[in-house]
Design a protein around this motif. Structure first.
Motif, PDB file in Angstrom:
ATOM      1  N   GLU A 182       0.827  -1.207   0.000  1.00 19.59           N
ATOM      2  CA  GLU A 182       0.000   0.000   0.000  1.00 19.59           C
ATOM      3  C   GLU A 182       0.861   1.257   0.000  1.00 19.59           C
ATOM      4  O   GLU A 182       0.528   2.248  -0.654  1.00 19.59           O
ATOM      5  CB  GLU A 182      -0.923   0.013   1.227  1.00 19.59           C
ATOM      6  CG  GLU A 182      -2.123  -0.896   1.032  1.00 19.59           C
ATOM      7  CD  GLU A 182      -2.972  -0.988   2.277  1.00 19.59           C
ATOM      8  OE1 GLU A 182      -2.855  -0.086   3.136  1.00 19.59           O
ATOM      9  OE2 GLU A 182      -3.730  -1.966   2.392  1.00 19.59           O
ATOM     10  N   ILE A 183       1.940   1.197   0.760  1.00 17.38           N
ATOM     11  CA  ILE A 183       2.802   2.382   0.804  1.00 17.38           C
ATOM     12  C   ILE A 183       3.372   2.652  -0.574  1.00 17.38           C
ATOM     13  O   ILE A 183       3.458   3.790  -1.034  1.00 17.38           O
ATOM     14  CB  ILE A 183       3.930   2.188   1.843  1.00 17.38           C
ATOM     15  CG1 ILE A 183       3.340   2.203   3.249  1.00 17.38           C
ATOM     16  CG2 ILE A 183       4.983   3.277   1.706  1.00 17.38           C
ATOM     17  CD1 ILE A 183       4.344   1.981   4.346  1.00 17.38           C
ATOM     18  N   LYS A 184       3.726   1.609  -1.226  1.00 21.48           N
ATOM     19  CA  LYS A 184       4.282   1.750  -2.568  1.00 21.48           C
ATOM     20  C   LYS A 184       3.264   2.422  -3.490  1.00 21.48           C
ATOM     21  O   LYS A 184       3.584   3.347  -4.233  1.00 21.48           O
ATOM     22  CB  LYS A 184       4.664   0.360  -3.092  1.00 21.48           C
ATOM     23  CG  LYS A 184       5.299   0.375  -4.455  1.00 21.48           C
ATOM     24  CD  LYS A 184       6.773   0.086  -4.359  1.00 21.48           C
ATOM     25  CE  LYS A 184       7.457   0.309  -5.709  1.00 21.48           C
ATOM     26  NZ  LYS A 184       8.896   0.451  -5.605  1.00 21.48           N
ATOM     27  N   LYS A 185       2.009   1.953  -3.376  1.00 17.41           N
ATOM     28  CA  LYS A 185       0.944   2.537  -4.204  1.00 17.41           C
ATOM     29  C   LYS A 185       0.755   4.001  -3.864  1.00 17.41           C
ATOM     30  O   LYS A 185       0.586   4.853  -4.736  1.00 17.41           O
ATOM     31  CB  LYS A 185      -0.387   1.813  -3.932  1.00 17.41           C
ATOM     32  CG  LYS A 185      -0.592   0.576  -4.771  1.00 17.41           C
ATOM     33  CD  LYS A 185      -2.066   0.177  -4.675  1.00 17.41           C
ATOM     34  CE  LYS A 185      -2.185  -1.327  -4.516  1.00 17.41           C
ATOM     35  NZ  LYS A 185      -3.400  -1.711  -3.805  1.00 17.41           N
ATOM     36  N   LEU A 186       0.770   4.238  -2.553  1.00 13.65           N
ATOM     37  CA  LEU A 186       0.562   5.588  -2.055  1.00 13.65           C
ATOM     38  C   LEU A 186       1.601   6.545  -2.630  1.00 13.65           C
ATOM     39  O   LEU A 186       1.295   7.666  -3.034  1.00 13.65           O
ATOM     40  CB  LEU A 186       0.683   5.563  -0.538  1.00 13.65           C
ATOM     41  CG  LEU A 186      -0.147   6.548   0.248  1.00 13.65           C
ATOM     42  CD1 LEU A 186      -1.619   6.370  -0.047  1.00 13.65           C
ATOM     43  CD2 LEU A 186       0.127   6.355   1.724  1.00 13.65           C
ATOM     44  N   HIS A 187       2.812   6.051  -2.670  1.00 13.63           N
ATOM     45  CA  HIS A 187       3.888   6.888  -3.191  1.00 13.63           C
ATOM     46  C   HIS A 187       3.611   7.253  -4.638  1.00 13.63           C
ATOM     47  O   HIS A 187       3.776   8.395  -5.064  1.00 13.63           O
ATOM     48  CB  HIS A 187       5.229   6.169  -3.071  1.00 13.63           C
ATOM     49  CG  HIS A 187       6.352   6.945  -3.678  1.00 13.63           C
ATOM     50  ND1 HIS A 187       7.093   6.456  -4.723  1.00 13.63           N
ATOM     51  CD2 HIS A 187       6.839   8.171  -3.398  1.00 13.63           C
ATOM     52  CE1 HIS A 187       7.998   7.360  -5.065  1.00 13.63           C
ATOM     53  NE2 HIS A 187       7.876   8.406  -4.266  1.00 13.63           N
TER      54      HIS A 187
END
Ligand SMILES: Nc1ncnc2c1ncn2[C@@H]1O[C@H](COP(=O)(O)OP(=O)(O)O)[C@@H](O)[C@H]1O
Ligand SMILES: [Mg+2]
Lengths: 381, 743
Positions: A182-187
């Motif tokens: 999710e963090i990756k997507k968020l970035h």
């Protein structure tokens, strides 16, 4: 969803030094982070990652060096003047405020209108799926939920720079994998500049645009993660990245300079990368467990013949760890522990007491200086 | 017949035996007294002389501490283990008669030498032991005590030897004396001293015959106006209390002083002085007339040796024994013929006191006299402070007296209460029986037995120390009476308190007025305790502060010192003449403040003292609470953009609240009931205006004729107010997330 464009900033650290108590914690850190980049700081516990992050946030002031953010020197600026958001390892949620108020806290401090605050909270809670939690207090939530709120609090502020200090270390393994993605997507969605601290190499490898390996208050190596993985600049980096760790053995360059030899080991040397090695020089050979192949049907008793063929490693097996799709065989080579990854059906796996014959490609053989630990490869830069 | 004869014989023998043993006992007499020092020495000398004159007689004398004297007598004599005779003041006579523990003194008085008018005793002293209808005399008067005028010879000479015959003569010395010296110094704000002036204007404090308060009307007004004039003309210094008269005289700042025999002992030989009777008031032509107390030897009922006791009492009043008591015990003896002794007649202290006593008035003996001191004192204090309010002050005094002496509520039948309690008890028993028959309940009880065993001792102790006193107190509040004689009156005490006994609800001294003061007192204190405590805790929690541990210890000291010590120290600091605070103000050029003369300053003094006592607790609690706030919250807030003030406002304060709240509750209760400070610092001054509910309850119980029931009702009301108050506080200040959850 679309996110309004924001001031995305570049960050540059020059020769940052920091002494806490009587210990030098940061010993001259240089780092350039370009706008929108995801930088992961990785290193063992106590190497100064948090200190570096706190220095960037303004919670610590460096003893020497300069920090510029978005082209402005912020070395001595207060945290509130930097417009940076930070997600703490402990989340540091305000226990007396609801999720809604936690998200709104920074916005209200900055004097945003209630309408803006409402809109931002709404936006963030949709982005992170916090809708149902908005009226809860932190103590009424699970670790994963709290972690999400901590991130939401950072996002709501739309800062120039995001800092994450081991944000996943308090979550269980399954949740960690999920949030990591999710963090990756968020970035990607936010298109924000992020600096992320972790001691977990999986997070480091998967998240980073740029990986920075810290050790003892110094940058050991930085670069794209796969490159760092493939071309570790030091024995430390080589051992730190990859699981199980790279195997190391003390060896000597053979007389023809084509192999590094030790008892039970004959590793081919890529002359292109390792040019100019003296014959008979002491080296440390590094081979990842994943880079060996088992030479079936050959008995180790046959010994090694000089020549161009792939070198051989013979490992007397002590322990076999079966993981289902693969197995790790543990043994000793040249007096040091050696792990080899072995594929195959359970009945094909090596057994304790057997001696495994392995081969490795020259491209996968790393050589390090026994004294300094630095890689002996010609640096390309 | 024969049997009857035997019986008669037996009875005779028994009677004989009795008289023989009685006779043997008759040779010893027991005497109780409360004398000390020279008086005790003189008494012992008299007793030895008596023993020498009566061979075979032994006298046991027992010096009983003054505090418990009367109650010991009242307890011992009816049981037959009291003294044969005892010495006490004449004021107690009616009460001793009412308790039936004294006998007529006729046998003793009959043995005294006689003059043409009666026994050889001062008429005033004889009057003191005579019953109001004049029919009977109780006790042999021994000595008189009253006020006289002490004159500083040196100042008097310096002032040109003004006449000491009249107050005006003394006042005339004003111009001849240095500014810091005064012609006349006395404890002006006290009714015992003011009574001398009052009598000179034909008034009295108390009408002994009717048993009514009498410090009202023209005479009272004139006497106060007279003293106000003396104050205004600086004949008399303002704000002199009992303790400050001596320093005035010793330091040569008082030409004359009105005081009693005890003053001699306080003077030493600092000044050359003489004693004269009190002066006259020119306008009325009457002398200042002091209240006179007479020492009396009472014959006890149930005496083992009544005859010998009477003989001894008479001996005390004989000229020879009286001489001993006068010359050694320094008593103004009531035996006139003793004064023919040249040494005694020429005594420069005793002789003037004797003359002063002749002008005096007997101290009233009615039981309600004791109730009039407090109202009279307050009226005098107020009138002297604020001459414009003299009439009001007198009216207030009367009102206070009426209040304290009001008729007790009528006795009620306790039946309704008993009925209610009975029904409740029955219900309880019925329910218990019902439950006890339920096997599940019995099993549960059996299972919990070990748990009950663990808590038994705690339950017993709490019951004994907390529940029982509470219940007894609540029960007492349903009774009324004076001097501990209680009768059941139902809720009459509560009704009296809540309706202010029919008077206006908000005048001074009513429950509501005192409650208001108490609430303001509590709020003011809490605000200061918390703000100072938190501020200091924040300072002391700064990691960079040097000597932090030292400061912490220093700041906790006020808390560690017993509160009454602190309270007394602060009272001393607020003293008008000698206090450190006025000295500091003087150094700044500010006029000295009479701290206890107005409500605002007296209240401030109380609050200052209690703040000194109270802030360390809040500080310690806050230091603990601050340490429990995670540091990373501050860092998060800092990164979120909070200034230091915003961090305090949005992080520190809300997170301190859950810890501080119980402490604030507790502090509220302590302050609400902070007896020591109010009682010791302002003592309710001025006029009881700074009294809070507990001290008011104390006054009802201990200075207004032991109205325990009324005081208990006050206590129950205080309890109720506190329960409601703390509940309310909790409700108002508990945020929703802290309700019913641990954090
Ligand atoms: N306030 C401090 N005073 C002295 N040493 C400190 C202080 N804070 C951290 N350190 C030390 O600095 C080193 C680096 O700490 P930190 O940056 O938290 O490491 P990491 O986050 O990489 O685990 C550690 O050895 C730690 O013990
Ligand atoms: Mg860390």
């Amino acid at each position: 969803m679309t996110v309004p464009s924001r001031a995305v900033a570049t960050l540059s650290l020059r020769a940052i030094r920091k002494v806490l108590g009587s210990n030098a914690i940061l010993k001259g850190i240089d780092l350039e982070v370009s706008a929108g980049e995801f930088v992961v700081l990785v290193g063992p516990s106590g190497c100064g990652k948090s200190t570096l992050l706190r220095t960037i946030a303004g919670l610590e002031t460096p003893d020497e060096g300069a920090i510029t953010l978005g082209g402005k020197d912020v070395t001595r600026a207060e945290p509130r003047e930097r417009d940076i958001a930070m997600v703490f390892q402990s989340y540091a949620l305000y226990p007396h405020l609801t999720v809604r108020d936690n998200l709104a806290f920074g916005l209200r401090l900055r004097g945003e209108s209630e309408a803006t605050v409402k809109a931002r909270v709404e936006e963030v809670s949709q982005m992170l799926g916090l809708g149902a939690l908005l009226d809860r207090y932190p103590r009424d939530m699970s670790g994963g939920q709290r972690q999400r709120v901590a991130m939401g609090r950072a996002i709501a502020r739309r800062p120039k720079l995001f800092l994450f200090d081991e944000p996943l270390s308090n979550l269980d393994a399954a949740l960690r994998n999920q949030v990591r993605v999710e963090i990756k997507k968020l970035h990607a969605t936010l298109d924000a500049t992020m600096i992320y601290v972790t001691h977990d190499q999986v997070e480091a490898m998967t998240l980073a645009d740029q990986l920075v390996v810290l050790n003892g208050g110094k940058v050991e190596q930085k670069g794209p993660p796969l490159e760092v993985y493939a071309r570790p600049a030091s024995r430390f980096v080589a051992g730190f990245l990859g699981s199980p760790s790279m195997n190391f053995a003390d060896a000597r360059v053979s007389d023809d300079g084509a192999t590094a030899v030790a008892e039970g080991l004959r590793a081919p040397i890529d002359r292109q990368r390792f040019s100019g090695l003296e014959r008979g020089r002491a080296v440390v050979v590094g081979i990842r467990p994943h880079d060996v192949t088992v030479r079936r049907g050959e008995s180790s008793a046959q010994g090694y013949r000089d020549g161009a063929q792939p070198a051989e490693i013979s490992v007397p097996v002590d322990v076999v760890e079966a993981m289902g799709f693969e197995a790790y065989a543990h043994g000793q080579v040249a007096g040091a522990a050696f792990v080899a990854r072995v594929e195959g059906r359970p009945d094909e796996l090596p057994r304790r007491g057997e001696t495994l014959a392995l081969s490795v490609e020259a491209a996968n053989v790393h050589l390090f200086d026994p004294e300094t630990g630095r890689s002996l490869a010609e640096s390309k830069s | 017949m024969i049997a009857r004869r035997w019986l008669a014989l037996f009875a005779t023998v028994a009677l004989l035996l009795c008289t023989v043993t009685a006779h043997a006992q008759q040779r010893s007499v027991t005497l109780w007294h409360a004398y000390r020092g020279a008086e005790q020495q003189a008494l012992e000398q008299v007793l030895r002389a008596f023993e020498r004159e009566h061979p075979g007689v032994t006298i046991t004398s027992l010096a009983v501490p003054f505090d418990a004297y009367a109650s010991k007598l009242e307890a011992a004599i009816p049981r037959g283990n009291g003294p044969d005779l005892f010495i006490d003041a004449h004021e107690r006579l009616p009460s001793y008669r009412a308790r039936n523990i004294i006998e007529s003194a006729a046998p003793a008085l009959g043995q005294l030498a006689r003059t043409d008018t009666g026994p050889d005793l001062e008429p005033l002293a004889l009057e003191a032991v005579t019953s109001s209808d004049g029919s009977e005399r109780y006790g042999v008067p021994l000595a008189l005590k009253c006020l006289a005028l002490f004159v500083d010879e040196e100042l008097w000479e310096r002032a040109g030897r003004p006449s000491l015959e009249t107050v005006e003569g003394i006042a005339a010395a004003r111009s001849a004396l240095p500014r810091e010296a005064y012609p006349l110094v006395y404890y002006g704000a006290n009714a015992y001293f003011h009574a001398a002036f009052l009598h000179a204007f034909g008034g009295q404090l108390f009408d002994d015959r009717r048993g009514t308060y009498a410090f009202t009307g023209a005479a009272a007004l004139q006497s106060l106006e007279y003293v106000q004039r003396l104050l205004r003309d600086r004949v008399v210094p303002a704000e002199v209390d009992g303790a400050s008269v001596t320093p005035y005289f010793r330091s040569g700042r008082a030409m004359t002083v009105i005081s009693g025999p005890w003053f001699v002992g306080e003077l030493g030989d600092a000044r050359r002085f003489r004693v004269v009777p009190l002066p006259r008031v020119t306008s009325t032509g009457r002398a200042l007339s002091p209240l006179v107390t007479v020492e009396v030897a009472y014959l006890a009922r149930n005496a083992h040796a009544p005859a010998l006791a009477a003989e001894l009492a008479a001996y005390f009043a004989s000229p020879s024994a009286a001489r001993t008591r006068a010359l050694i015990g320094r008593q103004v003896v009531a035996t006139p013929s003793a004064w023919s002794d040249p040494a005694l007649a020429a005594d420069r202290i005793l002789a003037p006191f004797r003359r002063a006593a002749r002008d005096g008035k007997l101290m009233p003996t009615h039981g309600n006299m004791r109730l009039s001191w407090e109202p009279a004192n307050q009226a005098i204090r107020r009138a002297l402070r604020d001459p414009a309010a003299t009439r009001v002050a007198l009216e207030q005094g009367q009102h206070r007296y009426d209040d304290a002496s009001r008729p007790l509520p009528s006795r009620r039948s306790p039946l309704p209460l008993q009925l209610v309690l009975g029904v409740l008890a029955l219900g309880l028993v019925f329910r218990s029986v019902q439950r006890a028959r339920d096997p599940a309940f019995r099993y549960a009880v059996k299972q919990s037995m070990p748990a009950y065993a663990y808590v038994t001792h705690a339950v017993v102790i709490v019951t004994l120390l907390v529940v029982l006193p509470l219940v007894l107190g609540a029960i007492t509040s349903l009774y009324a009476g004076r001097d501990g004689a209680l009768e059941y009156v139902g809720a009459a005490n509560y009704w009296d308190i809540i309706t202010a006994r029919g008077g206006p609800l908000f005048t001074s001294g009513t429950f509501y007025a005192v409650l208001l003061v108490t609430v303001v007192w509590t709020l003011a204190n809490l605000a200061l305790h918390v703000s100072i405590g938190v501020a200091l805790a924040l300072l002391l929690s700064r990691p960079l502060l040097k000597l932090r541990a030292l400061y912490r210890v220093l700041l906790i000291i006020p808390w560690a010192v017993p509160s009454y010590v602190t309270a007394l120290a602060w009272k001393g600091m607020f003293h008008r003449q000698t206090g450190a605070i006025n000295a500091m103000l003087a150094a700044l050029g500010v006029e000295p403040v009479s701290w206890f003369a107005q409500f605002s300053t007296a209240f401030t003094a109380n609050v200052a003292t209690n703040t000194w006592l109270g802030f360390p607790f809040m500080m310690v609690v806050t230091i603990g609470a601050l340490a429990a706030i995670p540091k990373d919250l501050y860092e998060a807030a800092e990164v979120d953009g909070a200034t230091p003030w915003q961090q305090f406002r949005h992080i520190t304060l809300p997170l301190l609240k859950p810890t501080l709240l119980p402490s604030v509750s507790m502090g509220a209760v302590w302050t609400f009931n902070q007896f020591n400070v109010i009682f010791l610092v302002s003592g309710g001054e001025p006029d009881g205006a700074t009294e809070i509910l507990v001290t008011e309850a104390y006054r009802w119980a201990f200075t207004r004729q032991a109205q325990y029931g009324y005081a208990a009702a006050y206590a129950v009301l205080i309890f109720g107010v506190l329960v409601l108050g703390t509940r309310l506080l909790e409700r108002l200040t508990t945020p929703p997330h802290a309700r019913g959850g641990a954090r």
